[in-house]
Design a protein around this motif. Sequence first.
Motif, PDB file in Angstrom:
ATOM      1  N   ILE A   1       0.839  -1.193   0.000  1.00 44.45           N
ATOM      2  CA  ILE A   1       0.000   0.000   0.000  1.00 44.45           C
ATOM      3  C   ILE A   1       0.877   1.248   0.000  1.00 44.45           C
ATOM      4  O   ILE A   1       1.954   1.273   0.609  1.00 44.45           O
ATOM      5  CB  ILE A   1      -0.949  -0.010   1.220  1.00 44.45           C
ATOM      6  CG1 ILE A   1      -1.961   1.125   1.137  1.00 44.45           C
ATOM      7  CG2 ILE A   1      -0.161   0.057   2.528  1.00 44.45           C
ATOM      8  CD1 ILE A   1      -3.081   1.015   2.139  1.00 44.45           C
ATOM      9  N   LEU A  28      -3.753   3.475  -7.054  1.00 44.41           N
ATOM     10  CA  LEU A  28      -4.252   2.173  -6.627  1.00 44.41           C
ATOM     11  C   LEU A  28      -3.726   1.827  -5.242  1.00 44.41           C
ATOM     12  O   LEU A  28      -2.572   2.133  -4.914  1.00 44.41           O
ATOM     13  CB  LEU A  28      -3.817   1.090  -7.611  1.00 44.41           C
ATOM     14  CG  LEU A  28      -4.042   1.361  -9.107  1.00 44.41           C
ATOM     15  CD1 LEU A  28      -3.435   0.252  -9.944  1.00 44.41           C
ATOM     16  CD2 LEU A  28      -5.516   1.522  -9.416  1.00 44.41           C
ATOM     17  N   ASN A  29      -4.579   1.189  -4.436  1.00 47.11           N
ATOM     18  CA  ASN A  29      -4.136   0.631  -3.152  1.00 47.11           C
ATOM     19  C   ASN A  29      -3.371   1.657  -2.317  1.00 47.11           C
ATOM     20  O   ASN A  29      -2.250   1.409  -1.867  1.00 47.11           O
ATOM     21  CB  ASN A  29      -3.262  -0.606  -3.387  1.00 47.11           C
ATOM     22  CG  ASN A  29      -3.949  -1.643  -4.247  1.00 47.11           C
ATOM     23  OD1 ASN A  29      -5.138  -1.898  -4.091  1.00 47.11           O
ATOM     24  ND2 ASN A  29      -3.214  -2.223  -5.178  1.00 47.11           N
ATOM     25  N   SER A  30      -3.987   2.792  -2.116  1.00 38.33           N
ATOM     26  CA  SER A  30      -3.314   3.896  -1.429  1.00 38.33           C
ATOM     27  C   SER A  30      -4.144   4.392  -0.242  1.00 38.33           C
ATOM     28  O   SER A  30      -5.349   4.154  -0.161  1.00 38.33           O
ATOM     29  CB  SER A  30      -3.069   5.049  -2.405  1.00 38.33           C
ATOM     30  OG  SER A  30      -2.222   4.649  -3.469  1.00 38.33           O
ATOM     31  N   GLN A  54      -8.580   3.432  -7.368  1.00 34.75           N
ATOM     32  CA  GLN A  54      -9.148   2.160  -6.922  1.00 34.75           C
ATOM     33  C   GLN A  54      -8.557   1.742  -5.581  1.00 34.75           C
ATOM     34  O   GLN A  54      -7.365   1.960  -5.310  1.00 34.75           O
ATOM     35  CB  GLN A  54      -8.876   1.046  -7.932  1.00 34.75           C
ATOM     36  CG  GLN A  54      -9.682   1.131  -9.210  1.00 34.75           C
ATOM     37  CD  GLN A  54      -9.380  -0.008 -10.155  1.00 34.75           C
ATOM     38  OE1 GLN A  54      -8.289  -0.556 -10.159  1.00 34.75           O
ATOM     39  NE2 GLN A  54     -10.366  -0.381 -10.972  1.00 34.75           N
ATOM     40  N   ASN A  55      -9.407   1.128  -4.754  1.00 34.94           N
ATOM     41  CA  ASN A  55      -8.955   0.518  -3.502  1.00 34.94           C
ATOM     42  C   ASN A  55      -8.138   1.496  -2.657  1.00 34.94           C
ATOM     43  O   ASN A  55      -7.041   1.193  -2.191  1.00 34.94           O
ATOM     44  CB  ASN A  55      -8.125  -0.744  -3.785  1.00 34.94           C
ATOM     45  CG  ASN A  55      -8.875  -1.741  -4.631  1.00 34.94           C
ATOM     46  OD1 ASN A  55     -10.069  -1.947  -4.456  1.00 34.94           O
ATOM     47  ND2 ASN A  55      -8.182  -2.350  -5.585  1.00 34.94           N
ATOM     48  N   THR A  56      -8.701   2.669  -2.470  1.00 36.13           N
ATOM     49  CA  THR A  56      -7.978   3.762  -1.820  1.00 36.13           C
ATOM     50  C   THR A  56      -8.836   4.346  -0.693  1.00 36.13           C
ATOM     51  O   THR A  56     -10.059   4.337  -0.759  1.00 36.13           O
ATOM     52  CB  THR A  56      -7.597   4.824  -2.863  1.00 36.13           C
ATOM     53  OG1 THR A  56      -6.588   4.276  -3.725  1.00 36.13           O
ATOM     54  CG2 THR A  56      -7.058   6.087  -2.227  1.00 36.13           C
ATOM     55  N   ASN A  82     -14.185   1.254  -5.329  1.00 36.90           N
ATOM     56  CA  ASN A  82     -13.762   0.641  -4.061  1.00 36.90           C
ATOM     57  C   ASN A  82     -12.934   1.611  -3.221  1.00 36.90           C
ATOM     58  O   ASN A  82     -11.867   1.260  -2.702  1.00 36.90           O
ATOM     59  CB  ASN A  82     -12.964  -0.642  -4.317  1.00 36.90           C
ATOM     60  CG  ASN A  82     -13.786  -1.716  -4.994  1.00 36.90           C
ATOM     61  OD1 ASN A  82     -14.983  -1.834  -4.758  1.00 36.90           O
ATOM     62  ND2 ASN A  82     -13.151  -2.483  -5.860  1.00 36.90           N
ATOM     63  N   THR A  83     -13.446   2.805  -3.098  1.00 40.75           N
ATOM     64  CA  THR A  83     -12.706   3.868  -2.414  1.00 40.75           C
ATOM     65  C   THR A  83     -13.559   4.443  -1.287  1.00 40.75           C
ATOM     66  O   THR A  83     -14.779   4.568  -1.408  1.00 40.75           O
ATOM     67  CB  THR A  83     -12.281   4.943  -3.427  1.00 40.75           C
ATOM     68  OG1 THR A  83     -11.290   4.381  -4.300  1.00 40.75           O
ATOM     69  CG2 THR A  83     -11.695   6.165  -2.747  1.00 40.75           C
TER      70      THR A  83
END
Length: 204
Positions: A1, A28-30, A54-56, A82-83
């Motif tokens: 991450i 991403l992923n943050s 995304q994914n954050t 997904n945030t």
Amino acid sequence: ISLFVNNKAHYFNGGACHIQSTTICLILNSALKSNYAKYGAGINVYQTSMLVIQNTILLANHAPKSGGGLAIKKVRSLKIENTIFAKNKANHYGGANHIVGAIKTLIINSTIESNCANHRDGGGISIYKVNHFAVLNTVFTANSAETFAGGLSCMFGTTGFLRIENTSFAKNIAWGSHGGACRISNATFILIVNSSLENNYVYN
């Protein structure tokens, strides 16, 4: 991450990061937490063809102007997936996210919770001069704005298409006037499907 924590740009934009004139930008992923900037306390993006987030997680960022979590301007294609935006604040527009001049924007499977616009509108998200905006499978809860649109403020340009699907607005507050959950203006076509608006309030 990837972590962006406690970064500051006191008189400028993008407390953690300022991105300008790119073709493709992927975040991403943050996690972005407790950042501070005039616009876009977390990240400020300007003139990008495609932006994907995304994914954050964006948590407790603060912008004295607009875009507590993100400020995005002149992006052709924007996707947020997904945030989580939580406890971000802006003194003007878009407690979580302020978007201006995006041609196509999609927010999907995301949570916008407990963000605030202290003096203006769009406690959760404020959107201006977009052509196409869709929000799917997303939750707006407990956001607040000083004027209108506690959850979502969406103002299209000359034409605009809005789609809200499988999305809930709950316990959002507009302290000034109209639109406890959301305020929509200048749209050509609005589609709201399988969504709920519950216990949102306008106090004045």
